[in-house]
Design a protein around this motif. Structure first.
Motif, PDB file in Angstrom:
ATOM      1  N   ASP A  23     107.604   3.367  16.439  1.00  0.00           N
ATOM      2  CA  ASP A  23     108.634   4.181  17.069  1.00  0.00           C
ATOM      3  C   ASP A  23     107.966   5.075  18.104  1.00  0.00           C
ATOM      4  OD1 ASP A  23     110.554   6.070  17.748  1.00  0.00           O
ATOM      5  OD2 ASP A  23     111.531   5.933  15.789  1.00  0.00           O
ATOM      6  N   HIS A  24     108.016   4.638  19.373  1.00  0.00           N
ATOM      7  CA  HIS A  24     107.277   5.345  20.418  1.00  0.00           C
ATOM      8  C   HIS A  24     107.835   6.747  20.652  1.00  0.00           C
ATOM      9  CE1 HIS A  24     104.858   1.874  21.342  1.00  0.00           C
ATOM     10  NE2 HIS A  24     105.947   1.136  21.482  1.00  0.00           N
ATOM     11  N   ASP A  25     109.148   6.931  20.458  1.00  0.00           N
ATOM     12  CA  ASP A  25     109.719   8.257  20.676  1.00  0.00           C
ATOM     13  C   ASP A  25     109.137   9.271  19.696  1.00  0.00           C
ATOM     14  OD1 ASP A  25     111.285   7.325  22.717  1.00  0.00           O
ATOM     15  OD2 ASP A  25     113.075   7.028  21.488  1.00  0.00           O
ATOM     16  N   VAL A  26     108.991   8.868  18.444  1.00  0.00           N
ATOM     17  CA  VAL A  26     108.439   9.782  17.450  1.00  0.00           C
ATOM     18  C   VAL A  26     106.960  10.031  17.735  1.00  0.00           C
ATOM     19  CG1 VAL A  26     107.957  10.149  15.010  1.00  0.00           C
ATOM     20  CG2 VAL A  26     110.119   9.113  15.707  1.00  0.00           C
ATOM     21  N   ARG A  27     106.236   8.978  18.056  1.00  0.00           N
ATOM     22  CA  ARG A  27     104.818   9.155  18.400  1.00  0.00           C
ATOM     23  C   ARG A  27     104.677  10.132  19.566  1.00  0.00           C
ATOM     24  NH1 ARG A  27     101.740   5.362  15.817  1.00  0.00           N
ATOM     25  NH2 ARG A  27     102.750   3.385  15.294  1.00  0.00           N
ATOM     26  N   ASP A  28     105.485   9.917  20.597  1.00  0.00           N
ATOM     27  CA  ASP A  28     105.412  10.789  21.774  1.00  0.00           C
ATOM     28  C   ASP A  28     105.768  12.226  21.402  1.00  0.00           C
ATOM     29  OD1 ASP A  28     104.712   8.623  23.286  1.00  0.00           O
ATOM     30  OD2 ASP A  28     106.702   8.337  24.186  1.00  0.00           O
ATOM     31  N   GLN A  29     106.749  12.396  20.527  1.00  0.00           N
ATOM     32  CA  GLN A  29     107.132  13.731  20.093  1.00  0.00           C
ATOM     33  C   GLN A  29     105.981  14.427  19.368  1.00  0.00           C
ATOM     34  OE1 GLN A  29     110.648  13.771  17.659  1.00  0.00           O
ATOM     35  NE2 GLN A  29     110.657  15.996  17.406  1.00  0.00           N
ATOM     36  N   ILE A  30     105.282  13.693  18.533  1.00  0.00           N
ATOM     37  CA  ILE A  30     104.141  14.263  17.809  1.00  0.00           C
ATOM     38  C   ILE A  30     103.032  14.640  18.783  1.00  0.00           C
ATOM     39  CG2 ILE A  30     102.293  13.750  16.161  1.00  0.00           C
ATOM     40  CD1 ILE A  30     104.327  11.933  14.682  1.00  0.00           C
ATOM     41  N   VAL A  31     102.726  13.739  19.716  1.00  0.00           N
ATOM     42  CA  VAL A  31     101.651  14.006  20.670  1.00  0.00           C
ATOM     43  C   VAL A  31     102.004  15.187  21.577  1.00  0.00           C
ATOM     44  CG1 VAL A  31     100.425  13.073  22.673  1.00  0.00           C
ATOM     45  CG2 VAL A  31     100.737  11.674  20.630  1.00  0.00           C
ATOM     46  N   TYR A  43      91.985  22.911  19.359  1.00  0.00           N
ATOM     47  CA  TYR A  43      91.970  21.713  18.506  1.00  0.00           C
ATOM     48  C   TYR A  43      91.343  21.995  17.146  1.00  0.00           C
ATOM     49  CZ  TYR A  43      90.598  17.077  16.833  1.00  0.00           C
ATOM     50  OH  TYR A  43      90.422  15.957  16.064  1.00  0.00           O
ATOM     51  N   GLU A  44      90.211  22.665  17.136  1.00  0.00           N
ATOM     52  CA  GLU A  44      89.475  22.862  15.889  1.00  0.00           C
ATOM     53  C   GLU A  44      90.246  23.728  14.896  1.00  0.00           C
ATOM     54  OE1 GLU A  44      86.915  21.321  14.946  1.00  0.00           O
ATOM     55  OE2 GLU A  44      86.342  20.360  16.824  1.00  0.00           O
ATOM     56  N   LYS A  45      91.032  24.677  15.408  1.00  0.00           N
ATOM     57  CA  LYS A  45      91.735  25.610  14.528  1.00  0.00           C
ATOM     58  C   LYS A  45      93.094  25.090  14.065  1.00  0.00           C
ATOM     59  CE  LYS A  45      89.514  29.739  16.420  1.00  0.00           C
ATOM     60  NZ  LYS A  45      89.720  31.059  17.082  1.00  0.00           N
ATOM     61  N   THR A  46      93.509  23.944  14.557  1.00  0.00           N
ATOM     62  CA  THR A  46      94.815  23.389  14.208  1.00  0.00           C
ATOM     63  C   THR A  46      94.664  22.321  13.137  1.00  0.00           C
ATOM     64  OG1 THR A  46      95.666  23.782  16.443  1.00  0.00           O
ATOM     65  CG2 THR A  46      96.835  22.165  15.104  1.00  0.00           C
ATOM     66  N   THR A  47      95.513  22.367  12.137  1.00  0.00           N
ATOM     67  CA  THR A  47      95.520  21.349  11.083  1.00  0.00           C
ATOM     68  C   THR A  47      96.764  20.472  11.233  1.00  0.00           C
ATOM     69  OG1 THR A  47      96.769  22.691   9.507  1.00  0.00           O
ATOM     70  CG2 THR A  47      94.356  22.971   9.545  1.00  0.00           C
ATOM     71  N   VAL A  48      96.767  19.351  10.533  1.00  0.00           N
ATOM     72  CA  VAL A  48      97.958  18.493  10.527  1.00  0.00           C
ATOM     73  C   VAL A  48      99.131  19.244   9.906  1.00  0.00           C
ATOM     74  CG1 VAL A  48      98.952  16.338   9.651  1.00  0.00           C
ATOM     75  CG2 VAL A  48      96.603  16.370  10.512  1.00  0.00           C
ATOM     76  N   SER A  49      98.864  20.080   8.938  1.00  0.00           N
ATOM     77  CA  SER A  49      99.924  20.903   8.332  1.00  0.00           C
ATOM     78  C   SER A  49     100.548  21.843   9.369  1.00  0.00           C
ATOM     79  CB  SER A  49      99.360  21.718   7.166  1.00  0.00           C
ATOM     80  OG  SER A  49      98.940  20.875   6.117  1.00  0.00           O
ATOM     81  N   ASP A  50      99.710  22.409  10.235  1.00  0.00           N
ATOM     82  CA  ASP A  50     100.220  23.267  11.309  1.00  0.00           C
ATOM     83  C   ASP A  50     101.147  22.481  12.230  1.00  0.00           C
ATOM     84  OD1 ASP A  50      98.723  25.451  10.421  1.00  0.00           O
ATOM     85  OD2 ASP A  50      96.998  24.895  11.664  1.00  0.00           O
ATOM     86  N   LEU A  51     100.723  21.275  12.576  1.00  0.00           N
ATOM     87  CA  LEU A  51     101.531  20.438  13.457  1.00  0.00           C
ATOM     88  C   LEU A  51     102.854  20.062  12.797  1.00  0.00           C
ATOM     89  CD1 LEU A  51      98.841  18.002  14.916  1.00  0.00           C
ATOM     90  CD2 LEU A  51      99.834  20.022  15.983  1.00  0.00           C
ATOM     91  N   ALA A  52     102.790  19.707  11.526  1.00  0.00           N
ATOM     92  CA  ALA A  52     104.004  19.323  10.799  1.00  0.00           C
ATOM     93  C   ALA A  52     105.009  20.470  10.787  1.00  0.00           C
ATOM     94  CB  ALA A  52     103.643  18.907   9.375  1.00  0.00           C
TER      95      ALA A  52
END
Length: 212
Positions: A23-31, A43-52
């Motif tokens: 699903d390219h739309d979701v991938r693009d939204q995440i990126v 980058y170093e201070k960000t976790t996947v939990s932060d992104l979620a």
């Protein structure tokens, strides 16, 4: 109109390991969200939990599309490096003759790298991680730039602008070592004092070494 070299016609990137639904739309939204988050916090201070949390997805859902934070960083890094490569190919393709193409290569790599990596200091974190950890996106970029250089040298040899006695791979390797401090963001940050004059001086020195 400059002569276009065969390896310069197409720039391709592999945007790093992905998984799960196509699903390219979701991938693009995440990126897109990750890029914004990295710009704010690094980058170093960000976790996947932060992104979620920022996107409103669960961490498990993000892992359906990217196997790690690095995989997201790889895609962002690949896009940034493609911008530099596109600038380089356009400059080289627009030059007449191998000597001028080589001068344009040096000049454009330095100018584009400086602009991209240092106008956005937080994204520099990603470039630094890519370089220090030898991410695939960074290694593929270096190989493509070496391909551009190889094509220029072949053209110069075919047109008798450059000497032919030294093995081509040896010549490419030596010139690449001259370029590398301006390609690698970890090294580039220590070259601020020389960026105004280094491309012209270094390319002139290399061209003298290549003369027949």
């Amino acid at each position: 109109m400059g002569v276009k070299l065969s390896a310069m016609t197409t720039a391709t990137t592999n945007n790093g390991p992905t998984r799960g639904p196509a699903d390219h739309d979701v991938r693009d939204q995440i990126v897109t969200a990750a890029t914004a988050h990295f710009r704010l916090y690094g980058y170093e201070k960000t976790t996947v939990s932060d992104l979620a949390k920022a996107i409103g997805f669960s961490k498990a859902y993000i892992y359906k599309f990217f196997e790690s934070k690095q995989a997201i960083g790889e895609q962002i890094c690949a896009t940034c490096l493609l911008e530099i490569e596109t600038d380089v190919r356009a400059a080289v393709d627009g030059a007449e003759g191998a000597p001028e193409k080589l001068r344009r290569l040096f000049k454009t790599i330095v100018a584009s790298s400086m602009r991209l990596f240092f106008e956005d200091r937080k994204l520099f974190d990603i470039a630094s991680s890519a370089a220090s950890e030898r991410w695939d996106s960074a290694q593929r970029y270096e190989l493509r730039i070496q391909g551009v250089l190889t094509d220029i040298l072949r053209l110069g040899r075919d047109n008798e602008d450059f000497e032919r006695k030294t093995p081509l791979d040896e010549t490419v390797s030596a010139i690449y070592l001259v370029l590398r401090p301006y390609l690698n963001p970890l090294l580039l940050q220590y070259s601020f004092d020389s960026v105004d004059h280094a491309p012209a001086q270094l390319s002139s020195l290399v061209l003298r070494s290549l003369s027949r």
